[in-house]
Design an enzyme around this catalytic site. Structure first.
Site, PDB file in Angstrom:
ATOM      1  N   THR A 163       9.331  -3.395  -3.134  1.00 33.45           N
ATOM      2  CA  THR A 163       8.522  -4.554  -2.793  1.00 33.45           C
ATOM      3  C   THR A 163       8.563  -5.544  -3.939  1.00 33.45           C
ATOM      4  O   THR A 163       9.209  -5.302  -4.963  1.00 33.45           O
ATOM      5  CB  THR A 163       7.034  -4.200  -2.534  1.00 33.45           C
ATOM      6  OG1 THR A 163       6.553  -3.439  -3.607  1.00 33.45           O
ATOM      7  CG2 THR A 163       6.833  -3.448  -1.252  1.00 33.45           C
TER       8      THR A 163
ATOM      9  N   SER B 122       1.024   1.239   4.936  1.00 29.86           N
ATOM     10  CA  SER B 122       1.635   0.712   3.716  1.00 29.86           C
ATOM     11  C   SER B 122       0.841   1.181   2.506  1.00 29.86           C
ATOM     12  O   SER B 122      -0.317   1.585   2.623  1.00 29.86           O
ATOM     13  CB  SER B 122       1.650  -0.816   3.773  1.00 29.86           C
ATOM     14  OG  SER B 122       2.042  -1.369   2.524  1.00 29.86           O
ATOM     15  N   SER B 123       1.471   1.104   1.338  1.00 32.24           N
ATOM     16  CA  SER B 123       0.774   1.345   0.071  1.00 32.24           C
ATOM     17  C   SER B 123       0.557   0.057  -0.710  1.00 32.24           C
ATOM     18  O   SER B 123       0.008   0.099  -1.819  1.00 32.24           O
ATOM     19  CB  SER B 123       1.579   2.319  -0.796  1.00 32.24           C
ATOM     20  OG  SER B 123       1.685   3.565  -0.172  1.00 32.24           O
TER      21      SER B 123
END
Length: 604
Positions: free
Chosen positions: A415, A487-488
């Site tokens: 990301t 998601s994280s």
């Protein structure tokens, strides 16, 4: 050296806000085991000084992107305006991390209202929970699911940014694309990090378009310093600048994307034009939690697991008796790491059991905040003893069990993170992603017929590949049509709990380790009273309800041995975070960027 902005951007933005639109109109080219697999490989360590700024600040993962955001703020743009310019450049210069083909979470503060803008990808309408199972009923190998079209979800970042701009933008939409278009047309120098990641990746070369664009004929990656132009992306950005997100979600760009996914020769996906046309970003309520009686820490609600899990960890630590000297010689002590690892195990057990897209999955006890309730955390904290518990089991918030199966451990990726504070004190934290490095390894030219383009995401592998357990119980985070994968990503804003003043914006890439990287930085900023750069510089550490993993070479052997004596399985890994943080100071703002990546903080 920080690169100068493109000539066109210097010209346009130097005119002042009142002349921006006229300037753009005159420019004809733009009428508008125990080592966790990491999202991206490490690429060296470069010390960062930290940056003191007075009026506004942009922290981004690449200097060219940070400079684009700085120029937008200098011209009077809002934090959201700057974020759009930054994201368009990031998609060009660090294509392995984010871009038009992915999604994002944006946490925004306008001085009065806090919003969580959800641009997470969604599963196509034709998706089902069996799509990652083989004929024998076993889940596909992770990388087999990733590469190709199968794991491509409906991209959300562009439409989300467009919605946020309607609410909070100050400059014209078209102006925000100038820097990325200029860089795509004139080219940018391949950075050492991009070169190393291209060299290390085993799968991007399998896509003929990507192989021709990012590699030489002999298969070698483009060298450091080579100027790379991306005419296909420039053309798509020109269309988006003119016509808005409709130029991406319909027409030739959308058709080319769908064809790339559905016509993959060995691993086709299920994306359709209707999926793109029907995609809608969501404006959610941010999830905030009081911490240490002084701070209001705000983050993203589900489908992100980030805020819930990191605040569970910090809340569990808060329930324990005060600990003397958590830092020894500038590093977290073995005694602290023991407590942290045990708290992380408990939090990650709950994460695997409960957290998923709230449109499809009810929260335990009817409220996600039940996972952060003081009584629940106090009860869970009693499980933290003097020795390792091994593997934790999930708790039962509110005393009402839910019939979910825990999700089995699997790889997670991603990301890029951006933190921005504008001249009015409005701020955002945005984390964007195409999931694994280089996503699904599919480069789409958007139907332009030109070299380059953007990479497609593999976000559907953030769902559980095995949708049910041996007893047939469903996993909360299994694939369903239209669902957003868990998601994280943990974009975080911190406020003074007493007067509501914004104190910090921060976040990181790193897959599931994002939670640990962000928690580490919060601990450094507040109880340990470090500035943003020194907090980011701290060695990384993690636990995903198993072994404790420490950043390689950053802890003395005595620390590892002390943890082993307490019953921990301990290993080392590079843990290459990409933290960005901006904190309030008496003189304005102080920014920090991760020495493990290429980011900087710019502003005035």
């Amino acid at each position: 050296m920080i690169p100068r902005p493109p000539k066109r951007l210097r010209c346009v933005l130097g005119l002042g806000v009142s002349l921006l639109l006229a300037a753009c109109a005159r420019h004809q080219a733009l009428p508008l085991e125990i080592r966790p697999i990491q999202p991206e490989a490490a690429s060296g360590h470069q010390a960062k000084p930290g940056w003191q700024l007075q009026h506004y600040a942009v922290a981004a993962a690449n200097p060219l992107a940070a400079e684009a955001g700085r120029q937008i703020l200098q011209a009077g743009g809002s934090a959201v305006d700057a974020a759009i310019a930054v994201q368009m450049v990031l998609g060009l210069v660090e294509p392995q991390s984010s871009g038009l083909g992915g999604g994002a979470f944006l946490l925004h503060w306008d001085g009065q209202r806090l919003d969580a803008w959800d641009g997470r990808e969604t599963a196509p309408a034709d998706a089902d929970e069996q799509m990652f199972l083989q004929s024998d009923g076993k889940p596909m190998a992770f990388i087999d699911a990733v590469v190709g079209g199968r794991a491509v979800g409906v991209p959300g970042v562009l439409k989300m940014l467009e919605s946020a701009h309607r609410a909070h933008g100050k400059l014209p939409w078209a102006v925000l694309f100038v820097p990325a278009i200029e860089l795509a047309e004139q080219g940018f120098a391949i950075s050492p990090r991009l070169h190393q990641l291209l060299a290390a990746d085993q799968y991007l070369r399998q896509d003929p378009s990507a192989a021709a664009f990012y590699y030489r004929a002999n298969g070698a990656p483009l060298p450091v310093g080579q100027v790379l132009r991306n005419p296909a992306l420039a053309e798509m950005l020109r269309r988006i600048a003119r016509h808005g997100s409709a130029a991406f979600y319909a027409g030739p760009v959308a058709q080319a994307m769908v064809a790339k996914v559905r016509q993959h020769p060995s691993n086709p996906g299920r994306l359709q034009l209707a999926d793109l046309q029907h995609y809608q970003p969501l404006r959610r309520e941010a999830l905030c939690q009081l911490w240490l009686a002084q701070y209001r820490v705000c983050g993203f609600p589900p489908p992100s697991s980030g805020q819930l899990t990191l605040m569970q960890i910090l809340g569990l630590l808060e329930q324990l008796p005060p600990q003397q000297n958590p830092l020894v010689d500038g590093r977290p002590s073995a005694a602290f790491l023991h407590r942290y690892s045990e708290a992380a195990k408990l939090a990650f057990a709950d994460r695997a059991q409960y957290i998923a897209d709230p449109t499809f999955v009810a929260p335990p006890a009817g409220d996600w905040r039940s996972l952060l309730a003081p009584a629940y955390l106090k009860q869970r904290a009693t499980l933290i003893g003097e020795r390792s518990m091994g593997t934790a089991s999930h708790g039962v918030p509110g005393g009402t069990p839910l019939a979910w199966a825990p999700q089995a451990a699997q790889e997670e990726y991603g990301t890029s993170h951006v933190s921005i504070v504008d001249a009015e004190g409005h701020a955002l934290a945005m984390t964007s992603s195409i999931e694994q490095a280089f996503g699904a390894r599919q480069l789409s030219d958007g139907g332009t017929g030109l070299p380059g383009g953007f990479l497609l995401n593999n976000q559907l592998t953030d769902f559980a590949l095995a949708p049910r357990d041996a007893q047939g119980r469903p996993v909360a985070n299994r694939v369903e049509p239209g669902k957003r994968p868990r998601s994280s990503m943990s974009p975080t804003l911190v406020f003074d709990a007493k007067n509501g003043e914004l104190l910090a914006s921060l976040g990181s890439p790193g897959g599931a380790a994002i939670i640990h990287f962000t928690a580490k930085t919060l601990l450094g900023l507040y109880p340990w009273q470090l500035d943003a750069q020194r907090a980011i510089d701290l060695p990384n550490f993690s636990n995903f309800n198993g072994p404790t993993v420490l950043e390689q070479g950053r802890f003395p052997p005595a620390t590892l041995e002390a943890l082993r004596r307490l019953g921990h399985e301990v290993g080392e890994s590079e843990l290459p975070s990409g933290l960005q943080a901006i904190q309030r100071t008496p003189d304005g703002w102080f920014g920090g960027a991760d020495p493990r990546r290429e980011g900087v903080v710019l502003g005035e």
